[in-house]
Design a protein around this motif. Structure first.
Motif, PDB file in Angstrom:
ATOM      1  N   PHE A 182      10.523 -37.167  47.346  1.00  0.00           N
ATOM      2  CA  PHE A 182       9.406 -36.612  47.289  1.00  0.00           C
ATOM      3  C   PHE A 182       8.724 -35.610  46.109  1.00  0.00           C
ATOM      4  O   PHE A 182       7.540 -36.576  45.578  1.00  0.00           O
ATOM      5  CB  PHE A 182       8.455 -35.032  48.344  1.00  0.00           C
ATOM      6  CG  PHE A 182       7.859 -34.376  48.874  1.00  0.00           C
ATOM      7  CD1 PHE A 182       6.853 -35.435  49.567  1.00  0.00           C
ATOM      8  CD2 PHE A 182       6.773 -33.424  47.864  1.00  0.00           C
ATOM      9  CE1 PHE A 182       5.426 -35.306  49.602  1.00  0.00           C
ATOM     10  CE2 PHE A 182       6.166 -33.377  47.390  1.00  0.00           C
ATOM     11  CZ  PHE A 182       4.644 -34.300  49.090  1.00  0.00           C
ATOM     12  N   PRO A 204       5.128 -31.326  38.617  1.00  0.00           N
ATOM     13  CA  PRO A 204       5.795 -31.391  40.136  1.00  0.00           C
ATOM     14  C   PRO A 204       4.513 -31.068  41.124  1.00  0.00           C
ATOM     15  O   PRO A 204       4.194 -30.111  40.698  1.00  0.00           O
ATOM     16  CB  PRO A 204       6.412 -29.884  39.690  1.00  0.00           C
ATOM     17  CG  PRO A 204       7.137 -30.129  38.616  1.00  0.00           C
ATOM     18  CD  PRO A 204       5.259 -30.690  38.273  1.00  0.00           C
ATOM     19  N   ILE A 205       4.877 -31.097  42.281  1.00  0.00           N
ATOM     20  CA  ILE A 205       4.323 -30.650  43.309  1.00  0.00           C
ATOM     21  C   ILE A 205       4.907 -29.579  43.969  1.00  0.00           C
ATOM     22  O   ILE A 205       4.272 -28.694  44.318  1.00  0.00           O
ATOM     23  CB  ILE A 205       3.776 -32.401  44.118  1.00  0.00           C
ATOM     24  CG1 ILE A 205       3.152 -33.510  43.006  1.00  0.00           C
ATOM     25  CG2 ILE A 205       2.705 -31.437  45.164  1.00  0.00           C
ATOM     26  CD1 ILE A 205       2.171 -32.921  42.786  1.00  0.00           C
ATOM     27  N   LEU A 206       5.550 -30.183  44.316  1.00  0.00           N
ATOM     28  CA  LEU A 206       6.528 -28.560  44.573  1.00  0.00           C
ATOM     29  C   LEU A 206       7.067 -28.076  43.759  1.00  0.00           C
ATOM     30  O   LEU A 206       7.830 -28.006  43.063  1.00  0.00           O
ATOM     31  CB  LEU A 206       8.029 -29.452  45.401  1.00  0.00           C
ATOM     32  CG  LEU A 206       7.733 -29.824  46.602  1.00  0.00           C
ATOM     33  CD1 LEU A 206       8.783 -30.474  47.248  1.00  0.00           C
ATOM     34  CD2 LEU A 206       7.050 -29.637  47.813  1.00  0.00           C
ATOM     35  N   SER A 207       5.303 -26.855  43.608  1.00  0.00           N
ATOM     36  CA  SER A 207       5.700 -26.331  42.382  1.00  0.00           C
ATOM     37  C   SER A 207       6.469 -24.717  42.715  1.00  0.00           C
ATOM     38  O   SER A 207       5.833 -23.856  42.426  1.00  0.00           O
ATOM     39  CB  SER A 207       4.223 -25.850  41.416  1.00  0.00           C
ATOM     40  OG  SER A 207       3.500 -25.612  42.959  1.00  0.00           O
ATOM     41  N   GLY A 208       7.723 -24.225  42.301  1.00  0.00           N
ATOM     42  CA  GLY A 208       7.827 -23.289  43.445  1.00  0.00           C
ATOM     43  C   GLY A 208       8.511 -22.599  41.792  1.00  0.00           C
ATOM     44  O   GLY A 208       8.891 -22.935  41.134  1.00  0.00           O
ATOM     45  N   CYS A 240      12.422 -26.356  42.461  1.00  0.00           N
ATOM     46  CA  CYS A 240      11.088 -26.064  43.265  1.00  0.00           C
ATOM     47  C   CYS A 240      12.019 -23.703  43.937  1.00  0.00           C
ATOM     48  O   CYS A 240      11.278 -23.286  43.320  1.00  0.00           O
ATOM     49  CB  CYS A 240      11.011 -26.209  44.668  1.00  0.00           C
ATOM     50  SG  CYS A 240       9.752 -25.694  45.707  1.00  0.00           S
ATOM     51  N   SER A 288      10.442 -21.729  49.498  1.00  0.00           N
ATOM     52  CA  SER A 288       9.159 -22.484  48.881  1.00  0.00           C
ATOM     53  C   SER A 288       9.080 -23.984  49.621  1.00  0.00           C
ATOM     54  O   SER A 288       7.979 -24.003  49.011  1.00  0.00           O
ATOM     55  CB  SER A 288       9.250 -22.409  47.556  1.00  0.00           C
ATOM     56  OG  SER A 288       9.530 -21.787  46.781  1.00  0.00           O
ATOM     57  N   THR A 344       5.702 -17.328  43.677  1.00  0.00           N
ATOM     58  CA  THR A 344       5.954 -18.650  44.758  1.00  0.00           C
ATOM     59  C   THR A 344       5.228 -19.298  45.950  1.00  0.00           C
ATOM     60  O   THR A 344       4.909 -19.952  45.987  1.00  0.00           O
ATOM     61  CB  THR A 344       7.356 -19.062  44.696  1.00  0.00           C
ATOM     62  OG1 THR A 344       7.982 -20.258  44.814  1.00  0.00           O
ATOM     63  CG2 THR A 344       7.854 -18.798  46.716  1.00  0.00           C
ATOM     64  N   TYR A 364       2.024 -20.581  43.526  1.00  0.00           N
ATOM     65  CA  TYR A 364       2.497 -21.842  42.777  1.00  0.00           C
ATOM     66  C   TYR A 364       2.767 -22.950  43.926  1.00  0.00           C
ATOM     67  O   TYR A 364       2.056 -24.008  43.465  1.00  0.00           O
ATOM     68  CB  TYR A 364       4.212 -21.449  42.517  1.00  0.00           C
ATOM     69  CG  TYR A 364       4.384 -20.738  41.550  1.00  0.00           C
ATOM     70  CD1 TYR A 364       2.886 -19.709  40.811  1.00  0.00           C
ATOM     71  CD2 TYR A 364       5.503 -19.908  41.074  1.00  0.00           C
ATOM     72  CE1 TYR A 364       3.290 -18.563  39.971  1.00  0.00           C
ATOM     73  CE2 TYR A 364       5.881 -19.100  39.843  1.00  0.00           C
ATOM     74  CZ  TYR A 364       4.404 -18.073  39.702  1.00  0.00           C
ATOM     75  OH  TYR A 364       4.413 -17.299  38.442  1.00  0.00           O
ATOM     76  N   MET A 365       2.576 -22.942  44.974  1.00  0.00           N
ATOM     77  CA  MET A 365       3.069 -23.638  46.140  1.00  0.00           C
ATOM     78  C   MET A 365       1.697 -23.882  46.748  1.00  0.00           C
ATOM     79  O   MET A 365       1.732 -25.578  46.771  1.00  0.00           O
ATOM     80  CB  MET A 365       4.170 -23.625  47.458  1.00  0.00           C
ATOM     81  CG  MET A 365       5.334 -23.202  46.901  1.00  0.00           C
ATOM     82  SD  MET A 365       6.217 -24.748  46.124  1.00  0.00           S
ATOM     83  CE  MET A 365       6.566 -25.798  47.204  1.00  0.00           C
ATOM     84  N   GLY A 396       0.018 -26.176  43.897  1.00  0.00           N
ATOM     85  CA  GLY A 396       1.008 -27.303  43.487  1.00  0.00           C
ATOM     86  C   GLY A 396      -0.088 -28.700  44.887  1.00  0.00           C
ATOM     87  O   GLY A 396      -0.230 -29.689  43.897  1.00  0.00           O
TER      88      GLY A 396
END
Lengths: 413, 413
Positions: free
Chosen positions: A105, A248-252, A277, B101, B130, B133-134, B137
């Motif tokens: 992903f 990044p979309i999974l921006s943890g 993430c 996350s 987080t 942030y998620m 994203g």
């Protein structure tokens, strides 16, 4: 030649095998022949002690201070740098964390962010399902902006239209073991203006891989097959240095430039760290590192040479069974095109795999009819191959596959 | 009262503590006072043996057959069912896997799929980073369709417009420890037509939680804090049974209805299983299960009672230091509004936390100025609280925080 090889010749092959000493580095039950290391790699003997140390000393004694004191926080990048040496990547281009699916992903959405004007994620039908499923999830979420497209394996290059943002391909096919030409296909993708994500699950640790030599964009792979990282081990993600600006979309928080400043807004870290993430899975990473370290001790050219020899020996020995019992080779006979496995199609594939288990041979079944023999040169002997075919012949001669208990399919094989 | 409590009274509190026997179930170094169990929980004594068994017997001996034989494949749901008992969920509503996350991403995108006509994900500024942030994203990927919005903590209910698809809130705030009224806020969200995702990272195992009693939609939480699952333990996701038709975006093979049929198209499993994505992280899950099992032995009402008593004692004992050295209580004084931690603001918070470590007290620092004392009733004694304040007074009396080595901020605290 190898098909009629005398037993004495096989013994001498094992005696002369430069990789033979690696077998003792793994825990393998006496009598068992394990041909499923491409599904779950065997246990390195060092793993138990290492985990005991991580649990007892680092967690038990060090507690929270081990994030720095035992370098937990940098483990994903440290192990990534080690995996990089196995797959032709530079230090700082790989991070080990999350599952293969989650990393697919990340890689696909990063590639899409670099090709915003193109809607298609392309892959081959028959690819390992999770690769295609993850594409379909992205399509579903995109509100019509992204299309997940699969075409027949041989039609991939022709399907590289100017609609294609990213091509997702597995280097070694999970069923057939066929090897894709990474350099040529990457070139074709780039010529079409697309990016490429390589799935290395069945190639890293099994065949020589040269991501940067092929100019690959992204790659992901599995930690629990040829890397012997343990059940559900963390996976890894490669992003070529030139793509470290991708979003990044999974921006943890572990991908943030300053995670422990607890800032309100996401600001991705420089480099590969942004492809992390959540909090790193420390126990799983510790086990993975043992497997990777062990693999790094082996000469990958030697691993490949032995893998091909094991496969050639198996194919030669299987020929009489193909003729007598209807097995059909489902992997390339030309070993240059073959990864580290040999597959046969047989209508009773599932039942045969079950019957083999009673003779202490673990091979793998993949629906609908594929019997898959994984070849792991670090812990398989030539004599294991000969013995496997002998036991399989016993199964066939007695039609052991007809036993009623084998005709009930289990949920997980 | 407790502020002037004699030492003898504290001894009798410990002697009469019904939870006291739990302390021996953890590995805790002699002399150490560990007030950071809300960042990384202590090591249960049973964890090492359980992991040795999983590694040696299940992986080493059982190899691939342990996916069924040792129930690896159902571990995420089995452990989820156990966590359900801690947070007021039904069996089949929680799955344990992935990071917090990643589970935030799953829960938010599932909620968005149920409110397609609404663009906003709402949360509070100052939420754990987080979470926000998620959200950011998802917004970045959505191409303008989704908006991540944060408002001041007190403005949440007023911000519940008909634009809001989903509200993401943490039940116990990671810095202040303030407890949100789960039932009231869930009701307000529903009245506005929005769904809610509760982050239980600082509440599960720390305070009684009743997800279904509050009619919550989704929840996620962390395995390595009060659940004592180990560093980077798998997290968990709750989806109320009525939402099991939601579309997972992270549509990996372990969320498929028939993962081992290797079908070409994604068909999500019925029930909570569809919120799985990749292969379950077996080693991490095994450690998590030990922690959860141990927590299930405790009476949560008793845990809450002791947690509040520990916090009240700490606040009372700290009062003279507040007056003398400028600590400012940053948690609710009213203990009904407080989770299982007490925070103080102090300009030298970071340096004080470092100086305390030299006196074998581990507390936590959270930027910019918060000194955080986590209260874990299973392994903290009343005498530990008294001793903590005495050691802190020594730090203050000697201004130990002025030592030059404390003025260099580390990357991870």
């Amino acid at each position: 030649m190898t098909g009629t090889m005398a037993v004495a010749d096989v013994v001498s092959l094992d005696a002369g095998d430069p990789l033979a000493p690696f077998r003792d580095r793994f825990h393998l039950r006496e009598g068992l022949i394990y041909l499923d290391g491409n599904s779950l790699g065997a246990l390195p003997r060092a793993t138990g002690d290492r985990l005991a140390e991580v649990i007892g000393d680092e967690w038990g004694e060090g507690l929270i201070t081990s994030w720095l004191g035992a370098s937990w926080s940098t483990a994903p990048r440290r192990i990534g740098d080690k995996i990089a040496r196995l797959v032709g990547a530079h230090p700082g281009e790989i991070v080990a964390t999350d599952s293969t699916s989650v990393n697919i992903f990340k890689a696909l959405t990063a590639a899409l962010s670099l090709r915003r004007e193109r809607p298609v994620i392309l892959s081959e039908a028959t690819n390992f399902p999770t690769d295609v499923y993850m594409m379909q999830g992205i399509e579903a979420f995109s509100g019509g902006r992204v299309k997940a497209v699969t075409v027949a394996p041989d039609a991939i290059v022709d399907a590289l239209s100017d609609e294609v943002a990213v091509l997702l391909l597995t280097q070694v096919h999970y069923k057939s073991g066929r090897v894709r030409d990474m350099a040529a296909i990457t070139r074709a993708a780039h010529e079409a203006g697309a990016l490429i994500v390589w799935d290395l699950s069945h190639s890293a640790g099994a065949i020589p891989v040269d991501l940067n030599g092929a100019n690959a964009d992204f790659a992901i792979g599995c930690g629990y097959k040829f890397l012997n990282g343990g059940p559900g081990a963390p996976a890894y993600l490669f992003a070529a240095a030139r793509h470290h600006g991708a979003t990044p979309i999974l921006s943890g928080w572990f991908g943030h430039a300053r995670p422990f400043d607890f800032e309100e807004d996401y600001d991705p870290a420089a480099g590969i760290a942004r492809f992390q993430c959540g909090t790193p899975p420390v126990l799983g990473l510790a086990a993975l590192e043992v497997g990777v370290d062990l693999m790094l001790e082996a000469d990958m050219a030697e691993v490949r040479r032995k893998s091909l020899a094991l496969g050639d020996l198996l194919i030669a020995r299987m020929q009489p069974l193909c003729d007598a019992y209807g097995f059909a080779l489902a992997s390339p006979r030309d070993h240059a095109l073959r990864g580290s496995q040999v597959a046969y199609a047989h209508r009773q594939g599932y039942q045969i795999a079950q019957a083999l288990r009673e003779l202490d041979v673990i091979a793998d079944f993949r629906a609908p009819d594929i019997l898959r023999f994984g070849l792991t040169p670090l812990y398989l002997r030539y004599s294991d191959i000969v013995e496997t075919v002998e036991r399989l012949e016993r199964v066939c001669a007695t039609r052991a596959w007809d036993k009623p208990q084998y005709h009930q399919r289990a949920a997980v094989t």
